[in-house]
Scaffold this motif. Structure first.
Motif, PDB file in Angstrom:
ATOM      1  N   ASP A  69     -11.014  72.029 -33.300  1.00  0.00           N
ATOM      2  CA  ASP A  69      -9.819  71.670 -34.055  1.00  0.00           C
ATOM      3  C   ASP A  69      -8.689  71.155 -33.174  1.00  0.00           C
ATOM      4  N   LEU A  70      -8.864  71.179 -31.840  1.00  0.00           N
ATOM      5  CA  LEU A  70      -7.786  70.783 -30.942  1.00  0.00           C
ATOM      6  C   LEU A  70      -7.478  69.295 -31.034  1.00  0.00           C
ATOM      7  N   SER A  71      -8.500  68.489 -31.321  1.00  0.00           N
ATOM      8  CA  SER A  71      -8.309  67.034 -31.331  1.00  0.00           C
ATOM      9  C   SER A  71      -7.898  66.499 -32.694  1.00  0.00           C
ATOM     10  N   ALA A  72      -7.811  67.354 -33.686  1.00  0.00           N
ATOM     11  CA  ALA A  72      -7.511  66.897 -35.048  1.00  0.00           C
ATOM     12  C   ALA A  72      -6.188  66.135 -35.096  1.00  0.00           C
ATOM     13  N   ASN A  73      -6.218  64.954 -35.718  1.00  0.00           N
ATOM     14  CA  ASN A  73      -5.022  64.128 -35.933  1.00  0.00           C
ATOM     15  C   ASN A  73      -4.346  63.701 -34.630  1.00  0.00           C
ATOM     16  N   ARG A  74      -5.101  63.647 -33.541  1.00  0.00           N
ATOM     17  CA  ARG A  74      -4.546  63.185 -32.273  1.00  0.00           C
ATOM     18  C   ARG A  74      -5.150  61.825 -31.926  1.00  0.00           C
ATOM     19  N   GLN A  75      -4.318  60.963 -31.386  1.00  0.00           N
ATOM     20  CA  GLN A  75      -4.726  59.618 -31.022  1.00  0.00           C
ATOM     21  C   GLN A  75      -4.633  59.474 -29.508  1.00  0.00           C
ATOM     22  N   LEU A 110      -9.962  71.097 -22.192  1.00  0.00           N
ATOM     23  CA  LEU A 110      -8.656  70.700 -22.706  1.00  0.00           C
ATOM     24  C   LEU A 110      -7.993  71.865 -23.441  1.00  0.00           C
ATOM     25  N   GLU A 111      -6.661  71.886 -23.417  1.00  0.00           N
ATOM     26  CA  GLU A 111      -5.893  72.879 -24.144  1.00  0.00           C
ATOM     27  C   GLU A 111      -4.466  72.361 -24.320  1.00  0.00           C
ATOM     28  N   PRO A 112      -3.690  72.963 -25.206  1.00  0.00           N
ATOM     29  CA  PRO A 112      -2.310  72.492 -25.387  1.00  0.00           C
ATOM     30  C   PRO A 112      -1.519  72.575 -24.090  1.00  0.00           C
ATOM     31  N   ALA A 113      -0.697  71.562 -23.844  1.00  0.00           N
ATOM     32  CA  ALA A 113       0.146  71.551 -22.654  1.00  0.00           C
ATOM     33  C   ALA A 113       1.198  72.652 -22.753  1.00  0.00           C
ATOM     34  N   PRO A 114       1.570  73.263 -21.641  1.00  0.00           N
ATOM     35  CA  PRO A 114       2.549  74.360 -21.690  1.00  0.00           C
ATOM     36  C   PRO A 114       3.944  73.918 -22.071  1.00  0.00           C
ATOM     37  N   ALA A 115       4.243  72.631 -21.910  1.00  0.00           N
ATOM     38  CA  ALA A 115       5.561  72.134 -22.288  1.00  0.00           C
ATOM     39  C   ALA A 115       5.435  70.682 -22.677  1.00  0.00           C
ATOM     40  N   ALA A 116       6.363  70.188 -23.497  1.00  0.00           N
ATOM     41  CA  ALA A 116       6.297  68.801 -23.939  1.00  0.00           C
ATOM     42  C   ALA A 116       6.361  67.876 -22.750  1.00  0.00           C
ATOM     43  N   SER A 117       5.482  66.896 -22.751  1.00  0.00           N
ATOM     44  CA  SER A 117       5.422  65.966 -21.636  1.00  0.00           C
ATOM     45  C   SER A 117       4.823  64.671 -22.109  1.00  0.00           C
ATOM     46  N   GLY A 118       5.254  63.595 -21.528  1.00  0.00           N
ATOM     47  CA  GLY A 118       4.665  62.306 -21.880  1.00  0.00           C
ATOM     48  C   GLY A 118       3.401  62.033 -21.123  1.00  0.00           C
ATOM     49  N   HIS A 119       3.024  62.885 -20.210  1.00  0.00           N
ATOM     50  CA  HIS A 119       1.831  62.675 -19.410  1.00  0.00           C
ATOM     51  C   HIS A 119       0.952  63.915 -19.490  1.00  0.00           C
ATOM     52  N   ALA A 120      -0.351  63.734 -19.243  1.00  0.00           N
ATOM     53  CA  ALA A 120      -1.268  64.866 -19.231  1.00  0.00           C
ATOM     54  C   ALA A 120      -0.964  65.761 -18.049  1.00  0.00           C
ATOM     55  N   VAL A 121      -1.103  67.061 -18.237  1.00  0.00           N
ATOM     56  CA  VAL A 121      -0.826  68.033 -17.197  1.00  0.00           C
ATOM     57  C   VAL A 121      -2.131  68.650 -16.743  1.00  0.00           C
ATOM     58  N   GLN A 122      -2.317  68.764 -15.399  1.00  0.00           N
ATOM     59  CA  GLN A 122      -3.498  69.452 -14.885  1.00  0.00           C
ATOM     60  C   GLN A 122      -3.160  70.907 -14.657  1.00  0.00           C
ATOM     61  N   LEU A 123      -3.972  71.793 -15.209  1.00  0.00           N
ATOM     62  CA  LEU A 123      -3.775  73.228 -15.068  1.00  0.00           C
ATOM     63  C   LEU A 123      -4.774  73.786 -14.075  1.00  0.00           C
ATOM     64  N   GLY A 124      -4.649  75.054 -13.780  1.00  0.00           N
ATOM     65  CA  GLY A 124      -5.576  75.687 -12.856  1.00  0.00           C
ATOM     66  C   GLY A 124      -6.948  75.860 -13.473  1.00  0.00           C
ATOM     67  N   PRO A 125      -7.946  76.275 -12.667  1.00  0.00           N
ATOM     68  CA  PRO A 125      -9.304  76.459 -13.180  1.00  0.00           C
ATOM     69  C   PRO A 125      -9.338  77.483 -14.299  1.00  0.00           C
ATOM     70  N   VAL A 126     -10.267  77.304 -15.232  1.00  0.00           N
ATOM     71  CA  VAL A 126     -10.415  78.205 -16.370  1.00  0.00           C
ATOM     72  C   VAL A 126     -11.881  78.238 -16.760  1.00  0.00           C
ATOM     73  N   ARG A 127     -12.275  79.264 -17.446  1.00  0.00           N
ATOM     74  CA  ARG A 127     -13.635  79.345 -17.976  1.00  0.00           C
ATOM     75  C   ARG A 127     -13.581  79.111 -19.473  1.00  0.00           C
TER      76      ARG A 127
END
Length: 824
Positions: A69-75, A110-127
């Motif tokens: 459901d994360l990609s729903a209605n996203r372009q 992929l996951e929601p960005a921690p804060a509004a940003s016009g660019h993609a944010v790279q986060l730390g490693p996750v499982r």
């Protein structure tokens, strides 16, 4: 859970090192950042995010996972130019409000960005978390379904053309049973898995042998991780009983599949895709118990053996002991699978492993319950009746050693080299009281057929595939080159069969004297097959793709008998087929962003040297041509795949007995052409709402033979239903009940029948029937889940696939299985 990260990984290291000799150095491996530094030409227009991510994965070979459901209605944003994977992903996600974590050399989540940003944010490693919250780490298989929580194939498949096309882009019907569905419905072996595939029927010949059918024809072609392997009549018994614990998914391509598989029937190809090692430590243990003293245990451990998972390994072990509703019959199974995988460089992966399985059956039958009384009426023996002698057994053993090397160049070019060494043995001593017809009054008329049928087969196979893309006239096109080689050496020791008269079949209890057997001859069968295939996918327009290709095959078969009595050699077959061409053509047109029209023509051939004309010469190869057209869609934000297919298959040189005898004393045949099978198939797979999975379809098929002198034989495939409906579903409840998942399955098929080919033409009918199953699972917050499955809820009595040796096998009565699974 009582394990620190260091402790869990250390235990994983010790276990996998001991089992897999994983301490062998693979070589210097670059870091994750270095692995992503190679640039690729990318041209992805702005579009719905799901479609854009799939395009990026195809272009770069990366694995990108995220909740449905994360990609729903996203372009997405457009990406055009030469980029590394990280840079391309950043551009793609710009403005979406999403961030990414890099979890491996080619893996992202992929996951929601921690804060509004016009660019993609790279986060730390996750499982990545699976549906029930258990940790599931990315593997090197970009199309893996494990941990997706879905009944849909979310990534491209290579089974049909090796081009890595999505199901919607493939101009043939493709069905996939995912790991989630296998777990939900407790599908523990291959027959159970295939029984959930729309359009596939599973016939039971006796206690050990299954026959799979698609669109009216028998399925022989099986792939292991994309490497072809023919399941012939002598060695199928191990493969068809394969345990599902080692597989990530089972893919089925329907129709003729000669482009990649060479010889076979125009029915389908089954691709058994094994689990791959994860880049982080993960493990699970499962125990089950159910009807008829069925006890099962599965352990699955995967761990990195070097930093950042550059070297990784996995072991899966399954053990099952099971009785049966059939008197004094039982079968025990052991399956161990191990694989080591290493990154030799940023775009090169080497893997090697072994898959070992053994089954031990007691009280096994060869042929089952006679269908007819002597007056032509149907017998009515109880489902628990066993025609086998108590001393009968059937043991199988299989060892498959395999290795693969995958390398990626720029511009989407990939090399995939795979090899396998498969050894299968059968040790079977049978005594089955089924031969004849029962007198209703006296119980006379049946003889017990006994025999000893050992068999040893070794198959060596190599498959080399090169695929890639190129730009021409403003569009991206793809090319596939494939070469295969396989050799099977099969030895069998032939013993004379023994018939024993049963005085009163109504008093049969399996207590019969075991006869002695005399060896007649040693049989040596050698089959060589080589093939070169090429296919190209052109895009003359943005919405149109055209696939054309062909395979050239070289096939040889030697079959000789060395007689014990005088040492003489008799050669039954020495066949050579050179340069046999099987064409492939397909077209796909995107009528809308999520809907495509398609059509295809596919071809296949199958040598049939065991069938001889009256003069003793073999019949020409059986050929099959498939025509298919339909529409495919990916709807509900690409969560649900939908397809409607019309198909027509024509088979030529079909072997039919003509009542004569060859010079060698065998029954003679004639070749019949024009056998047709046609119909329509509707299929859907995926999610119709959040946490609601569905999979199934409806098939209508009819088969006909041209008029023959014997009108009884003008109908073919009558033991296969014309109408077949299958559905499976699971739903995870919302809110406070979110830890509970419920679901079930439904299958319904129309009536079938078996009719004797000779006088007095007795006929056995199986009326239409429906089977219902239920499932429930509760997931605790500590990694433990409890499951319950009920099959054949209403205890329907039925026979799936009538007629093997004039006998029938009852389907399983109502049964249950209770399971407890713990994820570390």
């Amino acid at each position: 859970m009582g394990f620190s990260t260091f402790t869990a990984r250390s235990r994983g290291h010790l276990l996998l090192t001991a089992l897999l000799l994983a301490g062998t150095a693979v070589g210097t491996v670059p870091s994750i950042a270095e692995a992503q530094s190679a640039a690729t030409r990318i041209d992805i227009p702005a579009q719905p995010l799901d479609a854009a991510i799939r395009a990026l994965m195809r272009a770069t070979g990366a694995q990108i996972t995220y909740p449905a459901d994360l990609s729903a209605n996203r372009q997405s944003s457009a990406v055009a130019g030469t980029f590394g994977t990280v840079e391309a992903l950043s551009h793609l996600l710009a403005g979406t409000g999403l961030a990414y974590r890099q979890t491996g050399a080619h893996a992202f989540t992929l996951e929601p960005a921690p804060a509004a940003s016009g660019h993609a944010v790279q986060l730390g490693p996750v499982r990545v978390a699976g549906e029930e919250g258990g940790p599931v780490s990315p593997t090197s298989d970009p199309a893996a379904t494990e941990g997706s929580g879905s009944y849909a194939m979310l990534h491209p498949s290579r089974t049909a053309t090796r081009m890595g096309l999505s199901i919607r882009e493939t101009p043939q019907s493709v069905s996939v049973v995912t790991r989630q569905q296998i777990d939900d419905l407790a599908l523990t072996d291959l027959p159970q898995v295939l029984d959930r595939v729309p359009g596939i029927t599973v016939g039971r010949n006796d206690s050990e042998r299954f026959t799979f059918y698609s669109r009216g024809f028998e399925v022989e072609n099986v792939q292991f991780d994309g490497v072809p392997n023919t399941v012939d009549a002598a060695s199928q018994y191990t493969t068809t009983l394969a345990d599902s614990a080692v597989y990530d998914r089972v893919e089925v391509v329907k129709g003729a599949t000669g482009l990649l598989t060479g010889a076979g029937y125009p029915s389908a190809t089954i691709n058994l895709v094994r689990k791959r090692p994860a880049r982080d430590f993960q493990a699970s243990a499962e125990v089950s118990g159910g009807s008829w003293d069925r006890y099962r245990g599965v352990a699955d451990v995967s761990a990195p053996l070097a930093a950042e998972g550059r070297i990784r390994a996995r072991v899966v072990a399954a053990v099952q002991n099971a009785g049966s509703y059939v008197n004094y019959y039982s079968r025990n199974m052991r399956n161990v699978y191990g694989i080591v995988e290493g990154d030799l460089g940023p775009r090169t992966t080497l893997s090697a492993g072994v898959d070992y399985m053994t089954t031990r059956a007691k009280g096994s039958s060869f042929g089952h319950i006679p269908l007819f009384y002597s007056d032509g009426t149907r017998t009515d023996f109880d489902r628990s009746f066993n025609p086998a002698a108590r001393w009968a057994y059937w043991n199988n053993e299989s060892t498959n050693i395999f290795a693969s090397l995958k390398h990626e160049w720029g511009q989407d070019w990939k090399l995939d080299l795979a090899a396998s060494h498969l050894r299968q043995t059968r040790d079977a001593l049978f005594g089955s009281a089924y031969y004849g017809q029962v007198d209703k009054a006296t119980g006379a008329g049946i003889r017990m057929l006994s025999g000893y049928i050992p068999n040893q087969a070794t198959t060596n196979a190599v498959n080399l595939a090169v695929t890639g893309g190129f730009d021409l006239l403003g569009h991206r096109h793809e090319l596939m080159l494939n070469g295969t080689f396989s050799r099977q050496d099969r030895a069998s020791q032939q013993y004379a069969s023994v018939f024993t008269t049963i005085d009163n079949y109504f008093q049969w209890n399996g207590n019969a004297a075991q006869p002695s057997f005399t060896k007649s001859f040693d049989r040596d069968t050698r089959t060589h097959e080589k093939g070169l295939a090429a296919a190209i996918r052109l895009r003359p327009a943005e919405r149109l793709s055209v696939i054309g290709g062909a395979r050239v095959s070289w096939y040889s078969l030697y079959d000789g008998n060395r007689y014990v009595s005088d040492g003489s050699l008799s050669v039954s077959d020495d066949l050579h087929i050179n340069g046999k061409v099987t064409p492939y053509a397909g077209v796909v047109y995107d009528v809308m962003p999520h809907w495509s029209l398609y059509g295809s023509y596919t071809d296949i051939f199958r040598p049939q040297t065991y069938y001889k004309y009256g003069n003793g010469s073999p019949l020409a190869p059986l050929t099959g041509q498939s025509l298919e057209a339909g529409i495919k869609g990916a709807v509900l934000q690409d969560r649900l795949n939908v397809s409607l297919a019309l198909f027509r298959i024509r088979q030529n040189n079909y072997a039919q007995m003509d009542g004569g005898i060859t010079p060698q004393g065998d029954e003679s045949y004639i070749a019949v052409s024009g056998i047709t099978s046609k119909g329509v198939e509707l299929e859907l797979s995926g999610s119709i709402a959040k946490d609601w999975n569905i999979y199934g379809g409806y098939t209508y098929r009819t088969s006909k033979m041209p008029p023959q002198p014997d009108v009884i034989l003008s109908a073919v495939n009558t033991n296969q239903p014309e109408h077949l409906l299958k559905m499976s579903t699971s739903y995870r409840l919302p809110a406070a009940l979110r830890r509970l998942t419920v679901g079930g399955s439904l299958s319904w098929q129309s009536s079938t029948y078996y009719q004797q080919s000779g006088s007095p033409y007795f006929r056995a009918d199986q009326p239409a029937y429906a089977l219902v199953g239920l499932m429930m699972r509760y997931a605790f917050d500590n990694g433990l889940s409890l499951s319950a499955n009920i099959n054949n809820l209403f205890d329907k009595t039925y026979m799936p696939g009538l007629g093997s040796y004039g006998t029938g096998v009852y389907g399983d009565p109502r049964s249950f299985l209770i399971s407890a699974k713990y994820r570390f």
